[in-house]
Scaffold this active site. Structure first.
Site, PDB file in Angstrom:
ATOM      1  N   LYS A 121       0.860  -1.195   0.000  1.00  5.15           N
ATOM      2  CA  LYS A 121       0.000   0.000   0.000  1.00  5.15           C
ATOM      3  C   LYS A 121       0.895   1.243   0.000  1.00  5.15           C
ATOM      4  O   LYS A 121       1.508   1.582   1.018  1.00  5.15           O
ATOM      5  CB  LYS A 121      -0.931  -0.015   1.216  1.00  5.15           C
ATOM      6  N   ASP A 123       2.264   4.888   0.175  1.00  8.92           N
ATOM      7  CA  ASP A 123       1.842   6.014   1.003  1.00  8.92           C
ATOM      8  C   ASP A 123       1.960   7.295   0.182  1.00  8.92           C
ATOM      9  O   ASP A 123       2.908   8.069   0.327  1.00  8.92           O
ATOM     10  CB  ASP A 123       2.731   6.080   2.254  1.00  8.92           C
ATOM     11  N   TYR A 229       1.892   5.368  -9.734  1.00  5.89           N
ATOM     12  CA  TYR A 229       1.746   3.909  -9.816  1.00  5.89           C
ATOM     13  C   TYR A 229       0.260   3.572  -9.881  1.00  5.89           C
ATOM     14  O   TYR A 229      -0.523   3.992  -9.010  1.00  5.89           O
ATOM     15  CB  TYR A 229       2.410   3.235  -8.617  1.00  5.89           C
ATOM     16  N   LYS A 320      -3.045  -2.923   7.377  1.00  4.83           N
ATOM     17  CA  LYS A 320      -2.077  -1.858   7.669  1.00  4.83           C
ATOM     18  C   LYS A 320      -0.953  -2.334   8.590  1.00  4.83           C
ATOM     19  O   LYS A 320      -1.168  -3.165   9.479  1.00  4.83           O
ATOM     20  CB  LYS A 320      -2.794  -0.674   8.341  1.00  4.83           C
ATOM     21  N   CYS A 414      28.094  23.659  29.373  1.00 11.29           N
ATOM     22  CA  CYS A 414      27.817  22.220  29.460  1.00 11.29           C
ATOM     23  C   CYS A 414      26.774  21.974  30.565  1.00 11.29           C
ATOM     24  O   CYS A 414      26.966  22.419  31.708  1.00 11.29           O
ATOM     25  CB  CYS A 414      29.101  21.447  29.760  1.00 11.29           C
ATOM     26  N   CYS A 417      28.832  19.835  33.453  1.00 13.80           N
ATOM     27  CA  CYS A 417      29.970  20.336  34.229  1.00 13.80           C
ATOM     28  C   CYS A 417      30.124  21.854  34.135  1.00 13.80           C
ATOM     29  O   CYS A 417      31.066  22.421  34.672  1.00 13.80           O
ATOM     30  CB  CYS A 417      31.259  19.643  33.789  1.00 13.80           C
ATOM     31  N   CYS A 432      31.033  20.012  24.585  1.00 16.05           N
ATOM     32  CA  CYS A 432      31.608  20.456  25.850  1.00 16.05           C
ATOM     33  C   CYS A 432      33.119  20.338  25.717  1.00 16.05           C
ATOM     34  O   CYS A 432      33.634  19.334  25.216  1.00 16.05           O
ATOM     35  CB  CYS A 432      31.093  19.553  26.979  1.00 16.05           C
TER      36      CYS A 432
HETATM   37  O1  I6G Z   1      -5.090  -0.845  -4.733  1.00 18.29           O
HETATM   38  C1  I6G Z   1      -5.347   0.254  -4.041  1.00 18.29           C
HETATM   39  C2  I6G Z   1      -4.347   0.964  -3.462  1.00 18.29           C
HETATM   40  C3  I6G Z   1      -4.614   2.122  -2.746  1.00 18.29           C
HETATM   41  C4  I6G Z   1      -6.675   0.681  -3.921  1.00 18.29           C
HETATM   42  C5  I6G Z   1      -6.962   1.854  -3.191  1.00 18.29           C
HETATM   43  C6  I6G Z   1      -5.904   2.556  -2.601  1.00 18.29           C
HETATM   44  O2  I6G Z   1      -6.263   3.666  -1.938  1.00 18.29           O
HETATM   45  C7  I6G Z   1      -5.240   4.450  -1.363  1.00 18.29           C
HETATM   46  N1  I6G Z   1      -8.233   2.282  -3.061  1.00 18.29           N
HETATM   47  C8  I6G Z   1      -9.196   1.577  -3.618  1.00 18.29           C
HETATM   48  C9  I6G Z   1     -10.581   2.038  -3.443  1.00 18.29           C
HETATM   49  C10 I6G Z   1      -8.929   0.420  -4.338  1.00 18.29           C
HETATM   50  N2  I6G Z   1      -7.684  -0.016  -4.489  1.00 18.29           N
HETATM   51  C11 I6G Z   1     -10.006  -0.365  -4.955  1.00 18.29           C
END
Ligand code: I6G
Length: 685
Positions: A121, A123, A229, A320, A414, A417, A432
């Site tokens: 996933k 970020d 991506y 997560k 310091c 000391c 120091c």
């Molecule tokens: O494959 C996914 C990666 C990240 C996702 C996604 C996502 O949201 C940050 N959100 C959905 C709704 C779906 N695939 C179907």
């Protein structure tokens, strides 16, 4: 050139440049040198200027340089951009799969064989791209899932987003959904630039990506190292799609996109759990931030049967990772004095569970960092813990600042000391100046002297050293060898048996190896590897003590910086006295050295080459640091080279490294790697 011939040439150049872009930015396999690419691009730009009637928005020449807009237009997504439900543990994942199985009436055997598409996933920031008859017509942010903002002008500048689908007969409508992010290396470069330009630093790559695509002027997004991506599709008209999600991602690759990296097809709950664990384990080695894995039922027919609940699909879940960032409160800041006198501000925090552990301290690094954050006692702060790296405060939530807070002041003297502090120009560290006259440095020096890689005194824990120094029973490492049993028993919670054992360990440690002894002295930046090199080069203590600068830089791992540290150390009569007293109390070592476990050093077995002009560190500093971390630093690139560090204007070494397929990293990435190791490495203070 007549008009129609020019148009043919323009089309030819566009097609060729699209292929070059795809090879370079999507596949990471450049087809031609930059010079050839530039030549063709210049020819295209010149022709389009001469024949503006042929200019089109999807031309590769139009990727950057669009006009700034005044306000963001709202768009309505043709299909809502959903969100994902989250789970945080295995049981909740099992519950999710069971809910799926119940709804579509799967038997246990079918559940075990159920195919999932699994992906890290990312970020980043979710965006939707719309192609009409193959041409990119719209880029939109997710917004509330129903309405987003029109960010077409910015997504067009993202290098791995095609302006035209890379297929002959494109569908009428093709919407691609995915994440825009900034990889770690690009993020480090952005912040180095921000430091130089004295602008605000970005808190993390996600914020930087979000800020970049929410700009009115596309020149800003164009200057940011954004990547896209693809993880799925929105509205699609005019093409038959495969029934497997993983096959659809493959189709996306054929259309010219980077699908979510690391996507795999896995089976059943066990397959999902194994995938999660494998990605969690490798998380720190990835080039970008991820915060979990996404698991989707692969069969699209099944997905349709399952449908949605509220705004989330029933056929997908985000599993997560333990959070790496959390909010907590700053309770206090202590200023710690290290072994070489470096003063480090340490934030004391309200304990918070982050990245899988409870954190109550974080480093604030130095005075500059305190000023940069403008952090104050009582502030709510974002704390981040990634991998083994020491927790850091990344930002302050100003909205939650209590009334009447004061900026935190770095001490003038310091904190232990009260001696004078010393700061060196261009160095962020403030020290120091009292050396071993400072009780804090004394404690740290003795802890280092007795540590596992030094004299390895079993049973002499940090707390005992602190008590011994506080009670004035010892003040330098040699005092350990004259400690009496009655002195030890006088310490809190020290039983007779423990005192006997500790005295035995101290006695045993007198027989040591020469390189351990040199390491134990705690000379700045003389780690295990350098201590071994010194011992092998000079053969006896007296020669090391008396070595000149010229003689020292002859040694394998020793450059001018370390050479000066060694000279400064032995210039201090007090340090030479300690060496003598240690020998007098019976510490002895064979001249034949025990081989330090160099293979345990993080870069051991690697050969590095440094080339080009560096901006932050000198080449010499880089070389010494690499050697301290166990790397061999070579002068030329060969098949044996593991990494090439390339600064500006790198020449033939870079060309050769490219030809040999050697990993090339820039200075920002190198510093990032050093920083990641900084806190787990004992060699520097
Ligand atoms: O494959 C996914 C990666 C990240 C996702 C996604 C996502 O949201 C940050 N959100 C959905 C709704 C779906 N695939 C179907």
């Amino acid at each position: 050139m007549p008009n129609n011939r020019s148009n043919t040439r323009i089309k030819q150049l566009r097609k060729q440049l699209e292929v070059y872009n795809h090879q370079y930015y999507v596949l990471d396999e450049p087809l031609v040198p930059d010079s050839e690419y530039d030549r063709q691009m210049q020819e295209l730009v010149a022709l389009e200027k001469k024949y503006p009637e042929f200019l089109t928005s999807e031309s590769p020449s139009q990727k950057v340089g669009g006009k700034a807009i005044n306000t963001f237009k709202q768009i309505i997504h043709s299909l809502p951009m959903l969100s994902l439900d989250n789970v945080f543990d295995k049981q909740s994942l099992i519950d999710f799969v069971n809910r799926v199985a119940n709804r579509v009436e799967l038997q246990e055997k079918q559940i075990n064989a159920l195919a999932f598409s699994a992906e890290p996933k990312l970020d980043g920031v979710a965006v939707s791209l719309r192609y009409e008859r193959g041409i990119l017509t719209q880029g939109a942010s997710r917004g509330d899932g129903v309405r987003g903002e029109d960010i077409t002008h910015n997504v067009r500048t993202i290098a791995n987003i095609p302006l035209r689908l890379m297929i002959e007969n494109p569908p009428d409508v093709f919407e691609v959904r995915g994440e825009v992010l900034i990889p770690h290396q690009g993020f480090a470069e952005l912040n180095i630039l921000a430091l130089k330009q004295e602008t605000k630093l970005f808190a993390n790559p996600r914020n930087a990506a979000a800020g970049s695509i929410r700009q009115l002027d596309p020149a800003v997004a164009a200057s940011r190292p954004l990547k896209f991506y693809a993880y799925g599709l929105g509205t699609v008209e005019g093409v038959q799609l495969p029934n497997s999600h993983v096959d659809r991602l493959q189709l996306l690759a054929e259309y010219g996109f980077n699908p979510s990296p690391g996507t795999e097809k896995v089976s059943g709950i066990e397959g999902c759990v194994q995938y999660y664990q494998q990605i969690l384990k490798n998380r720190d080695a990835l080039a970008y931030d991820i915060d979990g894995v996404v698991l989707k039922i692969d069969d699209i027919q099944l997905q349709k049967q399952l449908g949605f609940v509220s705004r989330a699909p029933r056929w997908a879940i985000a599993y997560k990772f333990p959070a790496q960032e959390e909010l907590t409160r700053l309770l206090n800041v202590d200023f710690q004095v290290g072994r070489t006198g470096a003063i480090t501000p340490v934030a004391r925090l309200e304990p918070v569970f982050v990245g899988g552990v409870t954190v109550s301290n974080a480093t604030l690094h130095n005075a500059d960092e305190i000023e940069r954050l403008d952090v104050r006692i009582g502030d709510t702060v974002i704390i981040r813990r990634a991998g083994d790296v020491i927790p850091q405060i990344v930002n302050v939530i100003l909205d939650r600042r209590p009334d009447e807070t004061e900026p935190i002041h770095f001490p003038d003297a310091c904190p232990v000391c009260d001696s004078e502090l010393h700061s060196v120009e261009n160095e962020t560290v403030i020290r120091c100046t009292a050396g071993l006259f400072c009780p804090a440095q004394r404690v740290e020096a003795i802890k280092h002297f007795s540590s596992r890689k030094a004299l390895d005194i079993d049973g002499l824990g940090d707390k005992i050293v602190e008590q011994l120094v506080a009670e004035k029973l010892i003040s330098s490492p040699d005092d350990l060898f004259t400690l009496s049993k009655s002195a030890l028993i006088s310490l809190e919670r020290m039983a007779e048996k423990s005192a006997d054992n500790l005295l035995l360990s101290i006695e045993k440690s007198k027989q040591t190896a020469f390189n351990r002894f040199v390491y134990a002295l705690g000379i700045r930046e003389v780690g295990e590897a350098t201590a071994l090199s010194l011992v092998q080069h000079f053969g006896c203590m007296d020669h090391i003590i008396k070595a000149s600068f010229e003689e020292l830089i002859e040694v394998d791992d020793v450059g001018p910086v370390v050479a000066n540290h060694i000279i400064d150390f032995f210039k201090e009569p007090h340090n030479v006295d300690i060496v003598q007293r240690l020998l007098d109390v019976g510490v002895s070592f064979s001249e034949t050295t025990e081989i330090a476990d160099k293979s345990a050093l993080p870069f051991s077995g690697q050969t590095w080459v440094v080339t080009g002009t560096l901006e932050i560190m000198t080449r010499q500093q880089v070389k010494e640091r690499l050697q301290q971390l166990g790397a061999k630093v070579a002068g030329s690139v060969s098949k044996k080279t593991s990494f090439l560090v390339a600064g500006a204007n790198a020449g033939s070494k870079l060309t050769k490294a490219d030809a040999l397929g050697i990993t090339v990293i820039n200075e920002a990435d190198l510093i990032e790697r050093f920083n990641q190791l900084e806190f787990s490495h004992e060699e520097t203070d």
